[in-house]
Design a protein around this motif. Structure first.
Motif, mmCIF file in Angstrom:
data_model
loop_
_atom_site.group_PDB
_atom_site.id
_atom_site.type_symbol
_atom_site.label_atom_id
_atom_site.label_comp_id
_atom_site.label_asym_id
_atom_site.label_seq_id
_atom_site.Cartn_x
_atom_site.Cartn_y
_atom_site.Cartn_z
ATOM 1 N N THR A 388 0.860 -1.181 0.000
ATOM 2 C CA THR A 388 0.000 0.000 0.000
ATOM 3 C C THR A 388 0.897 1.231 0.000
ATOM 4 N N SER A 396 0.480 10.622 -8.392
ATOM 5 C CA SER A 396 -0.367 9.478 -8.056
ATOM 6 C C SER A 396 0.261 8.184 -8.566
ATOM 7 N N ILE A 397 0.204 7.147 -7.722
ATOM 8 C CA ILE A 397 0.776 5.848 -8.085
ATOM 9 C C ILE A 397 -0.339 4.811 -8.063
ATOM 10 N N GLU A 398 -0.487 4.106 -9.154
ATOM 11 C CA GLU A 398 -1.423 2.987 -9.211
ATOM 12 C C GLU A 398 -0.662 1.728 -8.778
ATOM 13 N N THR A 399 -1.013 1.241 -7.583
ATOM 14 C CA THR A 399 -0.242 0.176 -6.951
ATOM 15 C C THR A 399 -0.104 -1.048 -7.850
ATOM 16 N N TYR A 400 -1.192 -1.407 -8.524
ATOM 17 C CA TYR A 400 -1.144 -2.642 -9.310
ATOM 18 C C TYR A 400 -0.107 -2.569 -10.426
ATOM 19 N N LYS A 401 0.222 -1.328 -10.880
ATOM 20 C CA LYS A 401 1.204 -1.197 -11.960
ATOM 21 C C LYS A 401 2.638 -1.422 -11.480
#
Length: 458
Positions: A388, A396-401
């Motif tokens: 997380t 912004s960071i998209e964790t799944y990427k």
């Protein structure tokens, strides 16, 4: 600082640790251990029985003449040890003393068979070690066997010689047995010695109450205390004492050791407080397999590509602020780590620039094994690594990427680091020169059991 550490360790040796009244470890010596001691104990017992005999006063025409008497050999063909319920150990030995009387004109040589009975009380010493003392000792003599008695030794002389030797043996043998046991107590005293765990950490074991002795085993309730920089690692006191069930481990094992949940909690807390679980993960910029660079991160986080148009090295700083938790269920031991990972890039001026950070949860399967006197282990990741985002300086960071990338560069270095630490191991209860052999480890509900043989190395 060094003087404070030394003082702390000295005090730890002199007194029990506050709050350490509940056992975390149980060591049970079984009948098979007594059988082993019976085998390896013959030689030292023979040596202890080899006492000096004073001159024998023989009546002759010129009055009493001193005649030299010497024990030439002592053989112990049989040595048997048994537990005495609630008390200690009984020793039964058969010994043959070869005795030579240097009389003129022909010397006299004979074998004197003796049965030795001794009861040893096993208790707790004030310093927290087992202590053994001889409470009763008795010698039973059989008729002597005379070698090559061609000159027909006068029966009266043979009786007097036997009486002389028997009196000496009654006077000296039991004292020699007591001295032998005192030497054993010195050896048992090494149980409480501080054993190193790491450069600045140690473990110490000590008994917390009198041994429990049955006809089948002797059980020692032992507390294990870990030290960091001379200070004990104390856990909250558990009101439920650890007890080792009767039927656990391998049938016929010499020793059965039970290790409670608290022992593992203390060990993990020690590693966390010492900072040894922390690590920095880096990669070589020019390596084809290196994923730790800004170019790779820029493919999933556009802002990284914008800030770092040229590839720059990336470092993962892994810090474990929270205490690891270990869970012990039947045939299944797991460890959960919750490290904080900060991702930094090297800027053009060689300064580190924080990109973003993650809170991570990793579940690990723990496999335990024993080598000599150390409990060691290996871990492997259970399932996936949970991430997380904690903070970001790159938008912004998209964790799944980024999950796959972070998982790939984090998993192997973490396992290598942890397995190297667990491979160092932690000393089990032991005394000097005594090793565990052919050990088996069993994971039970809430505790771990070690069943093993023993081997004394001279």
């Amino acid at each position: 600082m060094a003087q404070v550490c030394r003082l702390g360790l000295l005090l730890a040796l002199l007194m029990p640790v506050v709050g350490a009244s509940i056992p975390g470890t149980v060591v049970r010596l079984n009948k098979a251990a007594l059988s082993y001691v019976s085998k390896v104990g013959k030689a030292p017992l023979q040596q202890a029985l080899w006492v000096t005999v004073p001159y024998f006063l023989e009546q002759s025409g010129e009055g009493l003449q001193p005649t030299r008497v010497q024990i030439l050999d002592v053989q112990v063909p049989r040595l048997h040890l048994n537990f005495i319920d609630g008390f200690g150990i009984r020793l039964l030995a058969a010994a043959n003393f070869t005795v030579k009387v240097f009389r003129v004109p022909e010397p006299l040589e004979l074998i004197l068979p003796v049965v030795l009975l001794a009861d040893a009380h096993v208790a707790q010493a004030s310093i927290g070690t087992p202590v053994v003392s001889i409470s009763a000792c008795l010698l039973l003599f059989n008729k002597a066997i005379v070698f090559d008695d061609t000159h027909s030794t006068p029966p009266a002389l043979l009786v007097l010689v036997q009486q002389h030797v028997r009196a000496v043996l009654r006077n000296k043998v039991c004292l020699s047995i007591s001295n032998l046991v005192q030497g054993l107590n010195v050896h048992l005293g090494t149980l409480i010695g501080l054993k190193p765990v790491g450069p600045e950490s140690q473990i110490r074991y000590f008994m917390i109450n009198a041994p429990n002795i049955t006809k089948n085993y002797i059980s020692l309730d032992i507390n294990a205390v870990l030290f960091l920089l001379g200070k004990p690692i104390l856990l909250p006191v558990n009101d439920n004492p650890f007890t080792l069930p009767e039927q656990v481990g391998t049938r016929g094992a010499m020793v059965t050791v039970g290790l409670s949940q608290g022992v593992f909690d203390s060990a993990l807390l020690l590693l966390q407080k010492a900072g040894t679980l922390n690590l920095d993960i880096t990669g070589e910029l020019n390596s084809k397999d290196n994923l730790l660079n800004t170019s790779m991160l820029g493919q999933v986080i556009p802002e990284v590509a914008s800030q770092f148009p040229e590839p720059m090295p990336v470092v993962l700083k892994v810090r474990l602020g929270g205490t690891p938790t270990v869970t012990i269920h039947t045939d299944n031991a797991t460890v959960q780590l919750s490290p904080f990972i900060e991702v930094l890039a090297v800027a053009s001026n060689s300064a580190f620039h924080s990109l973003f950070s993650f809170n991570v949860t990793v579940n690990l399967s723990l496999q335990l094994f024993v080598s000599k006197v150390k409990l060691q282990g290996t871990v492997s990741v259970l399932g996936g690594i949970q991430l997380t985002v904690a903070s970001s300086n790159v938008g912004s960071i998209e964790t799944y990427k980024v999950h796959t990338l972070i998982d790939t560069v984090f998993r192997k270095p973490l396992l290598d680091h942890l397995n190297a630490l667990l491979g160092i191991g932690i000393a089990l209860p032991n005394v000097v020169n005594l090793n565990y052999v052919t050990p088996e480890v069993f994971v039970q509900e809430g505790y771990v059991v070690l069943s093993s043989g023993l081997s004394y190395q001279h």
